[in-house]
Write a protein that holds these residues in place. Structure first.
Motif, PDB file in Angstrom:
ATOM      1  N   ILE A  21       6.491   4.935  16.153  1.00  0.00           N
ATOM      2  CA  ILE A  21       5.043   4.851  16.318  1.00  0.00           C
ATOM      3  C   ILE A  21       4.573   3.508  15.783  1.00  0.00           C
ATOM      4  O   ILE A  21       5.164   2.949  14.855  1.00  0.00           O
ATOM      5  CB  ILE A  21       4.344   6.012  15.569  1.00  0.00           C
ATOM      6  N   THR A  22       3.534   2.962  16.405  1.00  0.00           N
ATOM      7  CA  THR A  22       2.912   1.753  15.881  1.00  0.00           C
ATOM      8  C   THR A  22       1.515   2.082  15.399  1.00  0.00           C
ATOM      9  O   THR A  22       0.764   2.800  16.067  1.00  0.00           O
ATOM     10  CB  THR A  22       2.874   0.616  16.924  1.00  0.00           C
ATOM     11  N   LEU A  23       1.176   1.577  14.216  1.00  0.00           N
ATOM     12  CA  LEU A  23      -0.135   1.757  13.602  1.00  0.00           C
ATOM     13  C   LEU A  23      -0.782   0.393  13.408  1.00  0.00           C
ATOM     14  O   LEU A  23      -0.098  -0.570  13.047  1.00  0.00           O
ATOM     15  CB  LEU A  23       0.003   2.448  12.238  1.00  0.00           C
ATOM     16  N   PRO A  24      -2.089   0.283  13.616  1.00  0.00           N
ATOM     17  CA  PRO A  24      -2.743  -1.010  13.415  1.00  0.00           C
ATOM     18  C   PRO A  24      -2.681  -1.445  11.948  1.00  0.00           C
ATOM     19  O   PRO A  24      -2.887  -0.629  11.038  1.00  0.00           O
ATOM     20  CB  PRO A  24      -4.195  -0.760  13.837  1.00  0.00           C
ATOM     21  N   MET A  25      -2.384  -2.714  11.725  1.00  0.00           N
ATOM     22  CA  MET A  25      -2.449  -3.279  10.374  1.00  0.00           C
ATOM     23  C   MET A  25      -3.812  -3.926  10.201  1.00  0.00           C
ATOM     24  O   MET A  25      -4.426  -4.399  11.154  1.00  0.00           O
ATOM     25  CB  MET A  25      -1.334  -4.297  10.154  1.00  0.00           C
ATOM     26  N   ARG A  26      -4.290  -3.954   8.983  1.00  0.00           N
ATOM     27  CA  ARG A  26      -5.634  -4.449   8.707  1.00  0.00           C
ATOM     28  C   ARG A  26      -5.614  -5.951   8.388  1.00  0.00           C
ATOM     29  O   ARG A  26      -4.573  -6.534   8.102  1.00  0.00           O
ATOM     30  CB  ARG A  26      -6.254  -3.676   7.538  1.00  0.00           C
ATOM     31  N   GLY A  27      -6.798  -6.561   8.463  1.00  0.00           N
ATOM     32  CA  GLY A  27      -6.976  -7.939   8.021  1.00  0.00           C
ATOM     33  C   GLY A  27      -6.473  -8.997   8.979  1.00  0.00           C
ATOM     34  O   GLY A  27      -6.248 -10.134   8.572  1.00  0.00           O
ATOM     35  N   LEU A  28      -6.332  -8.660  10.253  1.00  0.00           N
ATOM     36  CA  LEU A  28      -5.821  -9.625  11.230  1.00  0.00           C
ATOM     37  C   LEU A  28      -6.902  -9.977  12.243  1.00  0.00           C
ATOM     38  O   LEU A  28      -7.655  -9.114  12.686  1.00  0.00           O
ATOM     39  CB  LEU A  28      -4.609  -9.039  11.963  1.00  0.00           C
ATOM     40  N   VAL A  29      -6.979 -11.240  12.623  1.00  0.00           N
ATOM     41  CA  VAL A  29      -7.916 -11.658  13.666  1.00  0.00           C
ATOM     42  C   VAL A  29      -7.449 -11.131  15.012  1.00  0.00           C
ATOM     43  O   VAL A  29      -8.221 -10.576  15.801  1.00  0.00           O
ATOM     44  CB  VAL A  29      -8.040 -13.194  13.692  1.00  0.00           C
ATOM     45  N   ARG A  30      -6.163 -11.305  15.301  1.00  0.00           N
ATOM     46  CA  ARG A  30      -5.560 -10.733  16.507  1.00  0.00           C
ATOM     47  C   ARG A  30      -4.709  -9.556  16.076  1.00  0.00           C
ATOM     48  O   ARG A  30      -3.851  -9.690  15.202  1.00  0.00           O
ATOM     49  CB  ARG A  30      -4.713 -11.778  17.236  1.00  0.00           C
ATOM     50  N   PRO A  31      -4.893  -8.384  16.669  1.00  0.00           N
ATOM     51  CA  PRO A  31      -4.215  -7.180  16.188  1.00  0.00           C
ATOM     52  C   PRO A  31      -2.695  -7.271  16.239  1.00  0.00           C
ATOM     53  O   PRO A  31      -2.115  -7.980  17.070  1.00  0.00           O
ATOM     54  CB  PRO A  31      -4.712  -6.093  17.145  1.00  0.00           C
TER      55      PRO A  31
ATOM     56  N   ARG B 145       0.826  -1.207   0.000  1.00  0.00           N
ATOM     57  CA  ARG B 145       0.000   0.000   0.000  1.00  0.00           C
ATOM     58  C   ARG B 145       0.864   1.263   0.000  1.00  0.00           C
ATOM     59  O   ARG B 145       0.560   2.240  -0.687  1.00  0.00           O
ATOM     60  CB  ARG B 145      -0.942  -0.001   1.202  1.00  0.00           C
ATOM     61  N   LEU B 146       1.929   1.237   0.770  1.00  0.00           N
ATOM     62  CA  LEU B 146       2.831   2.394   0.797  1.00  0.00           C
ATOM     63  C   LEU B 146       3.511   2.576  -0.553  1.00  0.00           C
ATOM     64  O   LEU B 146       3.660   3.708  -1.040  1.00  0.00           O
ATOM     65  CB  LEU B 146       3.867   2.202   1.910  1.00  0.00           C
ATOM     66  N   ALA B 147       3.912   1.460  -1.164  1.00  0.00           N
ATOM     67  CA  ALA B 147       4.563   1.538  -2.474  1.00  0.00           C
ATOM     68  C   ALA B 147       3.593   2.050  -3.541  1.00  0.00           C
ATOM     69  O   ALA B 147       3.961   2.870  -4.396  1.00  0.00           O
ATOM     70  CB  ALA B 147       5.117   0.170  -2.862  1.00  0.00           C
ATOM     71  N   GLU B 148       2.351   1.556  -3.497  1.00  0.00           N
ATOM     72  CA  GLU B 148       1.348   2.014  -4.466  1.00  0.00           C
ATOM     73  C   GLU B 148       1.063   3.509  -4.317  1.00  0.00           C
ATOM     74  O   GLU B 148       0.691   4.182  -5.282  1.00  0.00           O
ATOM     75  CB  GLU B 148       0.054   1.214  -4.279  1.00  0.00           C
TER      76      GLU B 148
ATOM     77  N   ALA C   6      -0.046   7.393   6.417  1.00  0.00           N
ATOM     78  CA  ALA C   6       0.027   5.927   6.454  1.00  0.00           C
ATOM     79  C   ALA C   6      -1.202   5.342   7.133  1.00  0.00           C
ATOM     80  O   ALA C   6      -1.741   4.313   6.687  1.00  0.00           O
ATOM     81  CB  ALA C   6       1.293   5.490   7.188  1.00  0.00           C
ATOM     82  N   GLU C   7      -1.674   5.980   8.182  1.00  0.00           N
ATOM     83  CA  GLU C   7      -2.866   5.522   8.888  1.00  0.00           C
ATOM     84  C   GLU C   7      -4.061   5.463   7.940  1.00  0.00           C
ATOM     85  O   GLU C   7      -4.815   4.475   7.927  1.00  0.00           O
ATOM     86  CB  GLU C   7      -3.155   6.473  10.043  1.00  0.00           C
ATOM     87  N   ALA C   8      -4.229   6.498   7.129  1.00  0.00           N
ATOM     88  CA  ALA C   8      -5.347   6.522   6.190  1.00  0.00           C
ATOM     89  C   ALA C   8      -5.233   5.406   5.159  1.00  0.00           C
ATOM     90  O   ALA C   8      -6.225   4.739   4.819  1.00  0.00           O
ATOM     91  CB  ALA C   8      -5.400   7.884   5.493  1.00  0.00           C
ATOM     92  N   LEU C   9      -4.021   5.153   4.682  1.00  0.00           N
ATOM     93  CA  LEU C   9      -3.809   4.086   3.703  1.00  0.00           C
ATOM     94  C   LEU C   9      -4.134   2.715   4.294  1.00  0.00           C
ATOM     95  O   LEU C   9      -4.763   1.878   3.645  1.00  0.00           O
ATOM     96  CB  LEU C   9      -2.360   4.085   3.230  1.00  0.00           C
ATOM     97  N   LEU C  10      -3.676   2.496   5.530  1.00  0.00           N
ATOM     98  CA  LEU C  10      -3.852   1.188   6.149  1.00  0.00           C
ATOM     99  C   LEU C  10      -5.314   0.915   6.488  1.00  0.00           C
ATOM    100  O   LEU C  10      -5.708  -0.251   6.655  1.00  0.00           O
ATOM    101  CB  LEU C  10      -2.991   1.080   7.394  1.00  0.00           C
ATOM    102  N   ARG C  11      -6.114   1.960   6.605  1.00  0.00           N
ATOM    103  CA  ARG C  11      -7.526   1.780   6.963  1.00  0.00           C
ATOM    104  C   ARG C  11      -8.413   1.611   5.743  1.00  0.00           C
ATOM    105  O   ARG C  11      -9.583   1.234   5.881  1.00  0.00           O
ATOM    106  CB  ARG C  11      -8.004   2.987   7.783  1.00  0.00           C
ATOM    107  N   GLU C  12      -7.902   1.885   4.566  1.00  0.00           N
ATOM    108  CA  GLU C  12      -8.718   1.747   3.348  1.00  0.00           C
ATOM    109  C   GLU C  12      -9.065   0.292   3.101  1.00  0.00           C
ATOM    110  O   GLU C  12      -8.263  -0.609   3.335  1.00  0.00           O
ATOM    111  CB  GLU C  12      -7.963   2.315   2.137  1.00  0.00           C
ATOM    112  N   ASN C  13     -10.273   0.059   2.612  1.00  0.00           N
ATOM    113  CA  ASN C  13     -10.692  -1.306   2.276  1.00  0.00           C
ATOM    114  C   ASN C  13     -10.113  -1.728   0.932  1.00  0.00           C
ATOM    115  O   ASN C  13      -9.816  -0.898   0.092  1.00  0.00           O
ATOM    116  CB  ASN C  13     -12.220  -1.394   2.237  1.00  0.00           C
TER     117      ASN C  13
END
Length: 436
Positions: free
Chosen positions: A397-407, A261-264, A429-436
């Motif tokens: 800083i730590t940001l939540p990654m998406r698509g995980l059962v356990r964060p 996502r960051l590369a895109e 980065a937060e906005a990118l990681l939250r996109e579906n």
């Protein structure tokens, strides 16, 4: 239901207090509540809002503080029962004073591991606050209650401390944001120390924006909106090697997707090498960790008392460190400063560094409560990546990654003093990681 920003601070506080009252017989996240003072602070915030005299973006926010910050009139326990008879603090910790001055509503103190020395989230003197996503899982430590309170919504922002990952570990395991600033930015006055050289004070919250606000106030700066730094054009280093060993398959996949996502979005993703510097510091700390050596001096007064009611996971390692000569510690700290300078130079070609915050997600509490070997394995893995930022005097800083059962978290690290740059990039980065 009204948007939270349209609800008065007092009403929001009462909603949280009602939740806490409903579970008061089994409360594990908070060790102390300031019900009446919080009500006064919330009412004062509402009056300011009605008259247009607000104090800024923190005014009316519900804030929890870790159990190692001084609050005037009470002893500071730092998660330890041996401090119950300590003299009461004469004044609030400086960061608490600054938070109150900015209009924060201090709701209470949160659970922590004893003297902030361990990272899993267990403290034998208190029941374990289960992970906000699954009460059967560990919360991470040492700011265990901070991570849970921010994630479960019993505060807007939690304030913790981070000596080897103690903000970022519980933030990552509970699926929220946690920021460790450059250590020198936020004063430690009135916070019970673990390792004054490595200790950092910072926020945990559901959003980067809330962390930005709290961090500015704690650092004595005027909080203001931070412009998101575009991801396009950023050069992001990936320190593959030691820090990617024993990575769970789920976290590896989520991290890979995050990099995609960051590369895109236009970031340049490049591998970098820091293992040699990590190895050199590991060799220097064979005599003991910096945190353990410093803490052994802080706690020397009781460490040789076999009857002292302190967690053996704290007492025994610190007791061993008492035998290390002061001269050896001075030499170690000189080596650490040199390696921090070398790391700063090594990272200079990159805007930031990215890696998994922890290589594993939260494990069941039952799996580590009595199994010493498993506890040690889990703690070592939880600390491994995060402690790099403390040992080499970086911010992270730590940001939540998406698509995980356990964060689990994506950690972005920056060179000493680049806090604003890391935070502004994190907004994007937060906005990118939250996109579906």
């Amino acid at each position: 239901m009204p948007h939270p920003t349209t609800i008065s601070a007092r009403d929001r506080l009462e909603q949280i207090l009602s939740r806490l009252n409903d579970r008061r017989s089994e409360e594990k996240t908070f060790t102390r509540l300031y019900v009446e003072s919080a009500r006064r602070e919330a009412d004062a915030s509402d009056r300011r809002r009605q008259t247009g005299a607000g104090l800024g973006p923190l005014d009316g926010k519900i804030v929890s503080i870790k159990d190692l910050f001084d609050v005037a009139g009470e002893p500071t326990l730092a998660g330890s029962i041996i401090r119950r008879n300590s003299p009461p603090a004469q004044k609030d910790a400086l960061v608490v004073k600054r938070l109150r001055a900015a209009g924060a509503v201090i709701i209470g103190k949160t659970h922590m591991t004893e003297f902030a020395f361990t990272a899993v989230g267990l403290n034998p003197h208190y029941a374990v606050p289960g992970n906000a996503t699954d009460k059967r899982l560990v919360p991470g430590g040492s700011s265990s209650g901070a991570g849970v309170s921010a994630a479960e919504g019993t505060c807007d922002i939690a304030i913790g401390s981070d000596t080897g990952g103690s903000i970022r570990i519980p933030a990552a395991l509970n699926g929220i944001v946690g920021f460790k600033p450059t250590a020198s930015r936020v004063p430690l006055d009135g916070s019970f120390p673990l390792s004054p050289i490595l200790d950092s004070l910072g926020p945990l919250a559901k959003t980067v924006a809330d962390c930005v606000t709290a961090d500015a106030v704690m650092a004595g700066e005027q909080p203001k909106p931070l412009v998101a730094r575009p991801i396009a054009g950023l050069r992001i280093g990936i320190p593959r090697g030691t820090l990617f060993e024993d990575l769970s398959a789920e976290i590896a996949a989520a991290f890979s997707e995050s990099l995609d996502r960051l590369a895109e979005a236009g970031a340049e993703i490049v591998d970098c090498t820091i293992d040699d510097l990590i190895d050199r510091l590991a060799e220097a700390t064979r005599i003991g960790s910096i945190a353990g050596l410093e803490a052994s001096r802080i706690h020397a007064g009781w460490l040789n008392d076999d009857a002292a009611p302190v967690d053996d996971r704290v007492k025994l390692p610190l007791r061993r460190r008492l035998t290390v000569p002061d001269a050896a510690i001075s030499a170690l700290l000189q080596t650490q400063r040199a390696l921090a300078a070398a790391m700063d130079e090594r990272l200079s070609p990159y805007d930031l560094i990215a890696l998994p915050t922890t290589p594993i997600a939260a494990v069941p509490i039952a799996s580590v409560e009595t199994d010493v070997a498993e506890y040690n394995r889990v703690e070592g893995l939880l600390l491994r990546n995060c402690q790099v930022a403390n040992q080499f005097d970086l911010n992270a800083i730590t940001l939540p990654m998406r698509g995980l059962v356990r964060p689990a978290g994506l950690m972005l690290m920056g060179r000493n003093g680049t806090d604003a740059a890391i935070l502004s990039a994190s907004l994007s980065a937060e906005a990118l990681l939250r996109e579906n």
